[in-house]
Design a protein around this motif. Sequence first.
Motif, PDB file in Angstrom:
ATOM      1  N   GLN A 116       9.242  -6.220  46.209  1.00  0.00           N
ATOM      2  CA  GLN A 116      10.648  -6.502  45.921  1.00  0.00           C
ATOM      3  C   GLN A 116      11.542  -6.002  47.049  1.00  0.00           C
ATOM      4  OE1 GLN A 116      11.348  -4.712  42.096  1.00  0.00           O
ATOM      5  NE2 GLN A 116      10.585  -6.496  40.986  1.00  0.00           N
ATOM      6  N   ALA A 117      11.264  -4.810  47.553  1.00  0.00           N
ATOM      7  CA  ALA A 117      12.071  -4.256  48.643  1.00  0.00           C
ATOM      8  C   ALA A 117      11.940  -5.109  49.909  1.00  0.00           C
ATOM      9  CB  ALA A 117      11.658  -2.807  48.922  1.00  0.00           C
ATOM     10  N   VAL A 118      10.724  -5.563  50.203  1.00  0.00           N
ATOM     11  CA  VAL A 118      10.504  -6.417  51.376  1.00  0.00           C
ATOM     12  C   VAL A 118      11.289  -7.719  51.233  1.00  0.00           C
ATOM     13  CG1 VAL A 118       8.757  -7.868  52.526  1.00  0.00           C
ATOM     14  CG2 VAL A 118       8.294  -5.453  52.097  1.00  0.00           C
ATOM     15  N   MET A 119      11.240  -8.328  50.068  1.00  0.00           N
ATOM     16  CA  MET A 119      11.955  -9.586  49.845  1.00  0.00           C
ATOM     17  C   MET A 119      13.470  -9.390  49.943  1.00  0.00           C
ATOM     18  SD  MET A 119       9.542 -11.155  46.850  1.00  0.00           S
ATOM     19  CE  MET A 119      10.495 -12.636  46.602  1.00  0.00           C
ATOM     20  N   LEU A 120      13.970  -8.288  49.409  1.00  0.00           N
ATOM     21  CA  LEU A 120      15.401  -8.005  49.517  1.00  0.00           C
ATOM     22  C   LEU A 120      15.807  -7.799  50.972  1.00  0.00           C
ATOM     23  CD1 LEU A 120      15.923  -5.622  46.463  1.00  0.00           C
ATOM     24  CD2 LEU A 120      16.935  -7.892  46.781  1.00  0.00           C
ATOM     25  N   MET A 168      20.506   2.971  41.909  1.00  0.00           N
ATOM     26  CA  MET A 168      20.790   2.299  43.159  1.00  0.00           C
ATOM     27  C   MET A 168      20.712   0.786  42.905  1.00  0.00           C
ATOM     28  SD  MET A 168      18.787   2.596  46.832  1.00  0.00           S
ATOM     29  CE  MET A 168      19.354   4.223  47.238  1.00  0.00           C
ATOM     30  N   ASP A 169      21.745   0.048  43.311  1.00  0.00           N
ATOM     31  CA  ASP A 169      21.702  -1.399  43.140  1.00  0.00           C
ATOM     32  C   ASP A 169      21.024  -2.055  44.353  1.00  0.00           C
ATOM     33  OD1 ASP A 169      23.579  -1.550  45.199  1.00  0.00           O
ATOM     34  OD2 ASP A 169      25.231  -2.160  43.916  1.00  0.00           O
ATOM     35  N   ALA A 170      20.829  -3.366  44.282  1.00  0.00           N
ATOM     36  CA  ALA A 170      20.085  -4.093  45.315  1.00  0.00           C
ATOM     37  C   ALA A 170      20.761  -3.970  46.683  1.00  0.00           C
ATOM     38  CB  ALA A 170      19.932  -5.553  44.930  1.00  0.00           C
ATOM     39  N   LYS A 171      22.087  -4.075  46.744  1.00  0.00           N
ATOM     40  CA  LYS A 171      22.786  -3.979  48.028  1.00  0.00           C
ATOM     41  C   LYS A 171      22.605  -2.608  48.652  1.00  0.00           C
ATOM     42  CE  LYS A 171      27.265  -4.575  50.297  1.00  0.00           C
ATOM     43  NZ  LYS A 171      26.766  -3.917  51.441  1.00  0.00           N
ATOM     44  N   GLN A 172      22.710  -1.568  47.852  1.00  0.00           N
ATOM     45  CA  GLN A 172      22.512  -0.211  48.360  1.00  0.00           C
ATOM     46  C   GLN A 172      21.080  -0.042  48.872  1.00  0.00           C
ATOM     47  OE1 GLN A 172      23.677   1.809  44.765  1.00  0.00           O
ATOM     48  NE2 GLN A 172      25.489   2.686  45.772  1.00  0.00           N
ATOM     49  N   LEU A 173      20.115  -0.615  48.156  1.00  0.00           N
ATOM     50  CA  LEU A 173      18.712  -0.528  48.571  1.00  0.00           C
ATOM     51  C   LEU A 173      18.508  -1.212  49.915  1.00  0.00           C
ATOM     52  CD1 LEU A 173      15.733   0.193  48.054  1.00  0.00           C
ATOM     53  CD2 LEU A 173      15.542  -1.971  46.824  1.00  0.00           C
TER      54      LEU A 173
END
Length: 93
Positions: A43-47, A1-6
Motif C-alpha cells: 500500500q505504501a509503495v502504491m501511494l 496518519m492519513d494517506a497524504k501524510q504517509l
Amino acid sequence: MDAKQLIDAITPEAYERLLFAVETGKWPEGTPLTLEQRDSCMQAVMLYQSKHNKDAQHMTVAQGGEISFKSKAELKKQFNSAEEDIVRVNPNH
C-alpha cells in the motif's frame, strides 16, 4: 496518519526499501516479511508511486494514481532502446 501524510513522509531511500521488500518478500537485511507487513508495504509503495512515478513501468501505479499498463510492443521498444546504451566488450556476441 492519513494517506497524504504517509506519502509525504516516505523518502526515496525508504521507498526503495519498501519496493525491495514487496518484490522479494524480505527486508534488504534478509528478514522475511509477515503478510501484514507485505500488505502495508504494498500500500505504501502504491501511494508513493501515485505521487512520484512520472515514468511508470509495466503494471505500476503512475503519477496521479492511474494504473499504467504497457503493451508488449511498448516494452520491447523500451528494452531495445536501453540495449543501445550497452557497451559490448566482445563484438562477436
